[in-house]
Design a protein around this motif. Structure first.
Motif, PDB file in Angstrom:
ATOM      1  N   TYR A   1     -10.814  16.685  15.386  1.00 37.96           N
ATOM      2  CA  TYR A   1     -11.702  17.775  16.372  1.00 37.96           C
ATOM      3  C   TYR A   1     -11.567  17.383  17.562  1.00 37.96           C
ATOM      4  O   TYR A   1     -11.218  18.014  18.650  1.00 37.96           O
ATOM      5  N   ASP A   2     -11.881  15.907  17.979  1.00 36.13           N
ATOM      6  CA  ASP A   2     -11.714  15.693  19.325  1.00 36.13           C
ATOM      7  C   ASP A   2     -10.257  15.661  19.955  1.00 36.13           C
ATOM      8  O   ASP A   2      -9.980  15.959  20.874  1.00 36.13           O
ATOM      9  N   GLY A   3      -9.154  15.513  19.076  1.00 35.86           N
ATOM     10  CA  GLY A   3      -7.966  15.657  19.626  1.00 35.86           C
ATOM     11  C   GLY A   3      -7.537  17.259  19.955  1.00 35.86           C
ATOM     12  O   GLY A   3      -6.648  17.546  20.669  1.00 35.86           O
ATOM     13  N   MET A   4      -8.212  18.179  19.371  1.00 38.97           N
ATOM     14  CA  MET A   4      -8.165  19.482  19.544  1.00 38.97           C
ATOM     15  C   MET A   4      -8.905  19.902  20.886  1.00 38.97           C
ATOM     16  O   MET A   4      -8.658  21.193  21.149  1.00 38.97           O
ATOM     17  N   GLY A   5      -9.844  19.131  21.356  1.00 42.22           N
ATOM     18  CA  GLY A   5     -10.478  19.417  22.523  1.00 42.22           C
ATOM     19  C   GLY A   5     -12.122  19.642  21.984  1.00 42.22           C
ATOM     20  O   GLY A   5     -12.911  19.933  23.039  1.00 42.22           O
ATOM     21  N   GLY A   6     -12.385  19.169  20.917  1.00 45.20           N
ATOM     22  CA  GLY A   6     -14.035  19.177  20.568  1.00 45.20           C
ATOM     23  C   GLY A   6     -14.506  20.570  20.837  1.00 45.20           C
ATOM     24  O   GLY A   6     -14.052  21.722  20.239  1.00 45.20           O
ATOM     25  N   LEU A   7     -15.413  20.609  21.506  1.00 44.02           N
ATOM     26  CA  LEU A   7     -16.259  21.819  21.752  1.00 44.02           C
ATOM     27  C   LEU A   7     -15.543  22.848  22.550  1.00 44.02           C
ATOM     28  O   LEU A   7     -15.844  24.271  22.393  1.00 44.02           O
ATOM     29  N   ASN A   8     -14.383  22.493  23.073  1.00 44.43           N
ATOM     30  CA  ASN A   8     -13.664  23.233  23.906  1.00 44.43           C
ATOM     31  C   ASN A   8     -12.276  23.719  23.088  1.00 44.43           C
ATOM     32  O   ASN A   8     -11.121  24.470  23.896  1.00 44.43           O
ATOM     33  N   SER A   9     -12.259  23.391  21.855  1.00 44.52           N
ATOM     34  CA  SER A   9     -11.166  23.816  21.090  1.00 44.52           C
ATOM     35  C   SER A   9     -11.343  25.156  20.494  1.00 44.52           C
ATOM     36  O   SER A   9     -12.299  25.886  20.595  1.00 44.52           O
ATOM     37  N   PRO A  10     -10.285  25.759  19.652  1.00 47.69           N
ATOM     38  CA  PRO A  10     -10.542  27.117  19.264  1.00 47.69           C
ATOM     39  C   PRO A  10     -11.730  27.203  18.071  1.00 47.69           C
ATOM     40  O   PRO A  10     -12.086  28.038  17.581  1.00 47.69           O
ATOM     41  N   LEU A  11     -11.838  25.723  17.559  1.00 51.93           N
ATOM     42  CA  LEU A  11     -12.959  25.852  16.577  1.00 51.93           C
ATOM     43  C   LEU A  11     -14.343  26.130  17.060  1.00 51.93           C
ATOM     44  O   LEU A  11     -14.977  26.562  16.331  1.00 51.93           O
ATOM     45  N   GLY A  12     -14.579  25.838  18.098  1.00 57.81           N
ATOM     46  CA  GLY A  12     -16.003  25.820  18.768  1.00 57.81           C
ATOM     47  C   GLY A  12     -16.875  24.785  18.046  1.00 57.81           C
ATOM     48  O   GLY A  12     -16.406  23.705  17.390  1.00 57.81           O
ATOM     49  N   PRO A  13     -18.287  24.967  18.396  1.00 54.74           N
ATOM     50  CA  PRO A  13     -19.297  23.946  17.751  1.00 54.74           C
ATOM     51  C   PRO A  13     -19.182  23.841  16.090  1.00 54.74           C
ATOM     52  O   PRO A  13     -19.105  24.871  15.542  1.00 54.74           O
ATOM     53  N   PRO A  14     -19.435  22.593  15.655  1.00 52.51           N
ATOM     54  CA  PRO A  14     -19.866  22.599  14.159  1.00 52.51           C
ATOM     55  C   PRO A  14     -21.066  23.623  13.682  1.00 52.51           C
ATOM     56  O   PRO A  14     -21.740  23.381  14.668  1.00 52.51           O
ATOM     57  N   VAL A  15     -20.976  24.017  12.608  1.00 56.50           N
ATOM     58  CA  VAL A  15     -22.098  24.780  11.944  1.00 56.50           C
ATOM     59  C   VAL A  15     -22.680  24.276  10.738  1.00 56.50           C
ATOM     60  O   VAL A  15     -23.697  24.678  10.282  1.00 56.50           O
ATOM     61  N   THR A  16     -21.880  23.327  10.014  1.00 57.47           N
ATOM     62  CA  THR A  16     -22.286  22.729   8.919  1.00 57.47           C
ATOM     63  C   THR A  16     -21.816  21.185   8.993  1.00 57.47           C
ATOM     64  O   THR A  16     -21.007  20.930   9.836  1.00 57.47           O
ATOM     65  N   GLY A  17     -22.358  20.333   7.973  1.00 53.56           N
ATOM     66  CA  GLY A  17     -21.968  19.065   8.008  1.00 53.56           C
ATOM     67  C   GLY A  17     -20.608  18.642   7.157  1.00 53.56           C
ATOM     68  O   GLY A  17     -20.373  19.873   6.630  1.00 53.56           O
ATOM     69  N   GLU A  18     -20.102  17.777   7.192  1.00 55.47           N
ATOM     70  CA  GLU A  18     -18.864  17.458   6.293  1.00 55.47           C
ATOM     71  C   GLU A  18     -19.035  17.491   5.029  1.00 55.47           C
ATOM     72  O   GLU A  18     -20.320  16.902   4.555  1.00 55.47           O
ATOM     73  N   ARG A  19     -18.369  18.111   3.923  1.00 61.20           N
ATOM     74  CA  ARG A  19     -18.822  18.318   2.544  1.00 61.20           C
ATOM     75  C   ARG A  19     -17.697  17.927   1.841  1.00 61.20           C
ATOM     76  O   ARG A  19     -16.458  18.236   2.512  1.00 61.20           O
ATOM     77  N   ASP A  20     -17.874  17.547   0.483  1.00 59.08           N
ATOM     78  CA  ASP A  20     -16.651  17.830  -0.394  1.00 59.08           C
ATOM     79  C   ASP A  20     -15.929  18.991  -0.637  1.00 59.08           C
ATOM     80  O   ASP A  20     -16.702  20.043  -0.572  1.00 59.08           O
ATOM     81  N   SER A  21     -14.717  19.330  -0.566  1.00 57.12           N
ATOM     82  CA  SER A  21     -14.175  20.357  -0.822  1.00 57.12           C
ATOM     83  C   SER A  21     -13.799  20.616  -2.232  1.00 57.12           C
ATOM     84  O   SER A  21     -14.076  19.701  -3.037  1.00 57.12           O
ATOM     85  N   MET A  22     -13.439  21.708  -2.798  1.00 58.76           N
ATOM     86  CA  MET A  22     -13.529  22.007  -4.200  1.00 58.76           C
ATOM     87  C   MET A  22     -12.369  21.519  -4.960  1.00 58.76           C
ATOM     88  O   MET A  22     -12.506  20.833  -6.199  1.00 58.76           O
ATOM     89  N   MET A  23     -11.283  21.133  -4.388  1.00 56.83           N
ATOM     90  CA  MET A  23     -10.120  20.467  -5.028  1.00 56.83           C
ATOM     91  C   MET A  23      -9.890  19.167  -4.554  1.00 56.83           C
ATOM     92  O   MET A  23      -8.842  18.504  -4.789  1.00 56.83           O
TER      93      MET A  23
END
Length: 338
Positions: free
Chosen positions: A184-206
């Motif tokens: 995230y920091d490498g992409m520019g953080g808040l200025n990246s195409p992703l924008g701000p976080p809306v959830t915390g980190e979680r387990d993915s399904m697989m």
């Protein structure tokens, strides 16, 4: 786009566990998280960095005095250890930790949460790290737990033992950490195409971990983290995500120009190639049709896909801007002009 063969998430988050070694790397290998203020908001990354310091330094258990390192001076017992990890202003007792935490379901335990008990002859608290098993019955914890022992990380093989899952009231669940934070920091953080976080980190399904941001996600699977966003993410979610396509093996990148000048973006996943352009939308190319697409020069020769793979008599077909690739088990693949 240079032809590139894929190396061998879903929106519903699930329960697959990772190996202890792989997951431990997400909490110890990334740069140290930004420093918080005493009794102030703290991210999970900083919490885990602070807790790891006592494990690495093999701090011996004691109920008196304090142990000092770069994170301050705290009483080296179970509640002092957790107080240090959360950057509390002082070493609280086990009983006082109830006042700065809230109950959470066991299924929502995340790194930096606590397992707390002061009944049945047990006064103890441990810091949750992850689950050791896919069934979520054996927590991995970091703790100071008795005289003659040092701070350590290990598995409670006999389960939660009647301990209550608790979350520090000032733990900032949204703050990225570990490998996802590095991406995230490498992409520019808040200025990246992703924008701000809306959830915390979680387990993915697989297996692996992911975090959702306003405009996309970052998904980590040993040992790499990649971002998925925009129409490619929408297509990924709509087609059964990592259960169908596996994990991304690269970030989204510019694709080549089609013969008619169309330009777009592409992203490889373990089981398919996602291609997008403004004119054609996002579609997946995979299996035998992908092999023919790859061999024939990709979008630079055939154009961007305008459909997904569809059934045709005895086989499959996928239409591209300039040509259609057909496949059936007896003939293999062949290409016709549109």
């Amino acid at each position: 786009m240079r032809p590139r063969r894929p190396r061998a998430l879903r929106r519903t988050w699930g329960a697959a566990a990772l190996t202890l070694t792989a997951l431990a790397a997400t909490f110890t290998a990334a740069p140290a998280a930004s420093a918080s203020d005493p009794d102030g908001p703290i991210g999970r990354g900083e919490t885990m960095d602070r807790a790891w310091s006592w494990v690495a330094e093999q701090v011996p258990y004691s109920q008196s005095g304090c142990y000092r390192n770069q994170f301050g001076c705290y009483r080296p017992d179970c509640s002092g250890f957790v107080s240090m990890a959360w950057h509390l202003g002082s070493s609280l007792t086990t009983w006082a930790l109830w006042n700065v935490t809230s109950d959470i379901p066991a299924g929502d335990l995340q790194p930096g949460d606590a397992l707390l008990k002061d009944s049945g002859g047990t006064d103890h608290v441990a810091l949750f790290v992850r689950w050791a098993d896919a069934a979520h019955t054996q927590p991995v914890v970091r703790e100071e737990y008795d005289f003659g022992h040092v701070a350590e990380e290990h598995v409670w093989s006999d389960g939660l033992r009647g301990f209550s899952p608790r979350r520090y009231n000032r733990l900032d669940d949204l703050m990225p950490y570990g490998s996802i934070r590095v991406k995230y920091d490498g992409m520019g953080g808040l200025n990246s195409p992703l924008g701000p976080p809306v959830t915390g980190e979680r387990d993915s399904m697989m297996g692996g971990r992911f975090q959702q941001f306003r405009n996309g996600i970052i998904i980590w699977h040993p040992d790499a983290a990649f971002a998925i966003y925009g129409d490619i993410l929408s297509k990924f979610w709509a087609t059964d995500a990592e259960r169908a396509w596996g994990f991304p093996t690269m970030d989204e990148a510019d694709a080549a120009a089609a013969p008619n000048g169309t330009r777009g973006r592409y992203q490889f996943f373990e089981k398919g190639l996602f291609l997008w352009s403004q004119q054609t939308g996002a579609h997946v190319v995979h299996g035998e049709i992908y092999k023919a697409f790859d061999k024939s020069g990709h979008e630079a020769a055939l154009g961007y896909p305008v459909t997904d793979e569809v059934d045709e008599a005895g086989g499959k077909a996928q239409k591209f801007q300039k040509s259609t690739i057909h496949w059936n088990p007896s003939r293999g693949t062949w290409i016709t002009d549109n």
